[in-house]
Scaffold this motif. Structure first.
Motif, mmCIF file in Angstrom:
data_model
loop_
_atom_site.group_PDB
_atom_site.id
_atom_site.type_symbol
_atom_site.label_atom_id
_atom_site.label_comp_id
_atom_site.label_asym_id
_atom_site.label_seq_id
_atom_site.Cartn_x
_atom_site.Cartn_y
_atom_site.Cartn_z
ATOM 1 N N THR A 136 6.546 -4.847 0.354
ATOM 2 C CA THR A 136 5.603 -5.559 -0.524
ATOM 3 C C THR A 136 4.889 -6.663 0.250
ATOM 4 O O THR A 136 4.560 -7.706 -0.314
ATOM 5 C CB THR A 136 6.340 -6.168 -1.728
ATOM 6 O OG1 THR A 136 7.299 -7.128 -1.252
ATOM 7 C CG2 THR A 136 7.048 -5.102 -2.547
ATOM 8 N N ALA A 137 4.640 -6.414 1.529
ATOM 9 C CA ALA A 137 4.081 -7.451 2.400
ATOM 10 C C ALA A 137 2.558 -7.458 2.358
ATOM 11 O O ALA A 137 1.880 -7.214 3.352
ATOM 12 C CB ALA A 137 4.575 -7.254 3.830
ATOM 13 N N GLY A 138 2.008 -7.740 1.180
ATOM 14 C CA GLY A 138 0.572 -7.957 1.073
ATOM 15 C C GLY A 138 -0.227 -6.705 0.775
ATOM 16 O O GLY A 138 0.294 -5.584 0.737
ATOM 17 N N VAL A 139 -1.527 -6.926 0.555
ATOM 18 C CA VAL A 139 -2.461 -5.849 0.234
ATOM 19 C C VAL A 139 -3.700 -5.993 1.103
ATOM 20 O O VAL A 139 -3.919 -7.024 1.744
ATOM 21 C CB VAL A 139 -2.856 -5.871 -1.258
ATOM 22 C CG1 VAL A 139 -1.653 -5.599 -2.146
ATOM 23 C CG2 VAL A 139 -3.511 -7.206 -1.625
ATOM 24 N N LYS A 140 -4.524 -4.944 1.111
ATOM 25 C CA LYS A 140 -5.789 -4.970 1.827
ATOM 26 C C LYS A 140 -6.850 -4.302 0.960
ATOM 27 O O LYS A 140 -6.514 -3.552 0.024
ATOM 28 C CB LYS A 140 -5.673 -4.237 3.166
ATOM 29 C CG LYS A 140 -5.352 -2.771 3.036
ATOM 30 C CD LYS A 140 -5.226 -2.108 4.404
ATOM 31 C CE LYS A 140 -4.905 -0.616 4.281
ATOM 32 N NZ LYS A 140 -4.780 0.023 5.606
ATOM 33 N N PRO A 141 -8.136 -4.566 1.221
ATOM 34 C CA PRO A 141 -9.193 -3.961 0.389
ATOM 35 C C PRO A 141 -9.133 -2.435 0.413
ATOM 36 O O PRO A 141 -8.665 -1.822 1.376
ATOM 37 C CB PRO A 141 -10.486 -4.482 1.030
ATOM 38 C CG PRO A 141 -10.082 -5.730 1.738
ATOM 39 C CD PRO A 141 -8.688 -5.495 2.217
ATOM 40 N N HIS A 142 -9.630 -1.841 -0.645
ATOM 41 C CA HIS A 142 -9.621 -0.389 -0.767
ATOM 42 C C HIS A 142 -10.458 0.251 0.341
ATOM 43 O O HIS A 142 -11.528 -0.253 0.688
ATOM 44 C CB HIS A 142 -10.180 0.011 -2.133
ATOM 45 C CG HIS A 142 -9.846 1.404 -2.530
ATOM 46 N ND1 HIS A 142 -10.498 2.498 -2.013
ATOM 47 C CD2 HIS A 142 -8.906 1.900 -3.393
ATOM 48 C CE1 HIS A 142 -9.988 3.597 -2.532
ATOM 49 N NE2 HIS A 142 -9.032 3.275 -3.363
ATOM 50 N N PRO A 143 -9.992 1.368 0.920
ATOM 51 C CA PRO A 143 -10.767 2.017 2.004
ATOM 52 C C PRO A 143 -12.156 2.471 1.580
ATOM 53 O O PRO A 143 -13.019 2.683 2.441
ATOM 54 C CB PRO A 143 -9.888 3.228 2.375
ATOM 55 C CG PRO A 143 -8.511 2.868 1.923
ATOM 56 C CD PRO A 143 -8.688 2.008 0.715
ATOM 57 N N LEU A 144 -12.412 2.621 0.287
ATOM 58 C CA LEU A 144 -13.735 3.042 -0.173
ATOM 59 C C LEU A 144 -14.824 2.087 0.308
ATOM 60 O O LEU A 144 -15.950 2.509 0.580
ATOM 61 C CB LEU A 144 -13.752 3.124 -1.700
ATOM 62 C CG LEU A 144 -15.125 3.288 -2.363
ATOM 63 C CD1 LEU A 144 -15.748 4.627 -1.975
ATOM 64 C CD2 LEU A 144 -15.015 3.154 -3.872
ATOM 65 N N LEU A 145 -14.507 0.799 0.405
ATOM 66 C CA LEU A 145 -15.526 -0.187 0.757
ATOM 67 C C LEU A 145 -16.127 0.089 2.136
ATOM 68 O O LEU A 145 -17.290 -0.211 2.381
ATOM 69 C CB LEU A 145 -14.927 -1.594 0.710
ATOM 70 C CG LEU A 145 -14.315 -2.019 -0.626
ATOM 71 C CD1 LEU A 145 -13.839 -3.459 -0.557
ATOM 72 C CD2 LEU A 145 -15.304 -1.835 -1.757
#
Length: 513
Positions: A335-344
């Protein structure tokens, strides 16, 4: 003998015809034509007044104007921003003013703050999600995943279940106004073994799968005679000290400790829960003081909290930490963070250095018309922050409020009105550490223990969408207070055809053996 008229009489008759006026000849010929026509073909003649004879002929009626095509508002994503934006739009749009189309990979919105309680069995998984088609009755919902966006052509390429079944490529969906809210995905690191053994905690499927997995490990530990297998089965490693990691750890440890009373050879002290955090604190949103309290609370429950520590490897089901510790484990939760969706990255829209959409305070994509964004995918300026250049944190508190402003600005743009800047001062956070335990920092006030846990539940109950879900969640909490906690593992849900495949392969039901 035939009598012929004399020639002289015939010449006199022709001379009289030549002397007649042309109008008389035309009238005579017309009368002859009328006599020659059948009665139903003869035109009906009416007497006209001098005024009618001089009046101009009436003009043909003008053709009816073509019906105006409504503006199409395309919302990519069915999470917080996507669903709440669509909700506000369907309430405020006039009839025929615009149509709203929501494209989402799943036909439901997941209320993520309830995932830890769903994993612990306090809430049914069905009540953690909100069906989009029911909530958005006046909108169109397309279950599919956006693959790319060409904003210059106002086109989104969408992959649906039908296109996969047909073996066809993505379908083109055109729009007039675009709202981008695809959210975020788990941010992983190139840790050896992570892709093979790691478990995420971002979807309801992952939450229920983790619950079944934890109870299954307790079954393995109870039935094995190998001490190494038993030790690995009862060791649970959580990487990440944010909301998701701490709340998931707190709820699942609470559930596993409760379930151990029903195993004749497992004691609560046999369970080993480890929290790994790379920074020097956990739950930074609730403040340093409440974060320290959370650490003391977790360590008081025999949970090993390791700060300023990283996961170096988890190959062969062995978690190797940067401080040299090694833990054989069959459960590693990332659960070490998130990143923007690859769609962008598959759009022609401007992104910042972290891969998020550059946005103005009015939630428009910076420098681009007819494109809007909010939530985890958008870098929105925080106008309430003291330091310039500060961006809004990617959390549910901002996402829900941004959706309301975004919907209002889309309507204002359609109607030619002025736009409103998003402005919201962060009010604080609440976090659960298990049943009847929690921490909170709201409006400058600090709460801990039972009051914080109660505040956590009350706040999120007020925020979960639709009255239907509010009532169901409240009913489940009430029943959970009257009866014992559920400790049933439904591991077969992950492979529902396993039993049938076994029966079909052997020719008999597995229970018959």
């Amino acid at each position: 003998m035939v009598n012929r008229p004399p020639r002289e009489g015939q010449e006199e008759h022709e001379a009289r015809v030549k002397k007649e006026a042309p109008g008389a000849q035309q009238a005579r010929s017309t009368g002859e034509e009328h006599r020659d026509r059948p009665p139903h073909d003869r035109p009906h003649q009416e007497e006209r007044s001098p005024q009618e004879e001089t009046a101009p002929a009436p003009k043909a009626p003008a053709p009816a104007p073509a019906p105006k095509t409504p503006v199409r508002i395309l919302i990519v994503g069915g999470g917080y921003v996507g669903m709440y934006t669509a909700l506000h739009l369907q309430r405020k749009l006039r009839r025929g003013e615009a149509e709203v189309l929501v494209v989402s990979p799943e036909p439901y919105m997941t209320y993520q703050p309830f995932l830890p309680e769903a994993a612990a069995g306090s809430i049914s998984p069905r009540h953690v999600v909100v069906p989009l088609r029911r909530a958005l009755g006046d909108c169109q919902v397309l279950t599919g995943e956006a693959a790319s966006i060409d904003h210059a052509k106002r086109t989104v390429m969408v992959k649906t279940l039908a296109t996969e079944e047909e073996g066809a490529g993505p379908i083109a969906v055109h729009y007039d106004e675009l709202v981008l809210a695809p959210g975020s995905v788990s941010r992983t690191l190139p840790v050896p073994g992570l892709a093979d053994y790691g478990i995420g905690f971002k979807t309801v499927e992952e939450a229920i799968g983790l619950r079944n997995h934890v109870l299954e490990q307790m079954d393995i530990a109870s039935s094995t005679r190998d001490p190494e297998v038993r030790d690995a089965a009862l060791t649970f490693v959580f990487v990440g000290g944010g909301y998701a990691g701490v709340e998931a750890l707190g709820e699942l440890e609470d559930m596993a400790r409760y379930a151990s009373r029903y195993y004749h050879n497992i004691e609560p002290e046999d369970l080993k829960f480890i929290l790994v955090e790379a920074s020097g604190r956990i739950l930074p949103e609730v403040g340093e003081e409440m974060g320290q309290y959370a650490i003391r609370e977790l360590r008081g429950r025999n949970i090993d909290v390791r700060l300023e520590t990283r996961l170096d490897s988890c190959e062969n089901r062995v978690a190797v930490l940067s401080d040299g510790a090694r833990f054989p484990t069959r459960t590693l939760v990332w659960t070490a963070g998130v990143k923007p969706h690859p769609l962008l990255a598959a759009t022609d829209l401007p992104l910042d250095e972290r891969g998020r959409l550059k946005c103005t305070a009015a939630l428009q994509v910076d420098g681009v018309g007819h494109a809007w964004a909010a939530g985890d995918a958008a870098a929105v300026p925080d106008l309430t922050a003291a330091a310039s250049g500060t961006l809004c944190a990617p959390n549910a508190q901002h996402a829900v409020r941004q959706a309301r402003v975004l919907a209002g600005n889309v309507l204002a743009a359609l109607r030619g009105s002025s736009l409103q800047d998003y402005r919201h001062k962060y009010v604080g956070s609440v976090a659960s550490l298990g049943l009847h335990k929690g921490v909170a920092y709201l409006y400058g006030k600090r709460l801990k223990g039972y009051p914080a846990w109660f505040m956590h539940r009350a706040y999120h109950l007020s925020r979960v969408p639709t009255f239907n879900r509010k009532a169901r969640v409240l009913a489940e909490w009430t029943l959970a207070g009257l009866f014992k906690r559920e400790i049933v593992s439904l591991g077969s849900l992950e492979n529902p055809r396993a039993e049938f495949e076994l029966a079909a392969g052997t020719g008999r039901h597995p229970e018959a053996s």
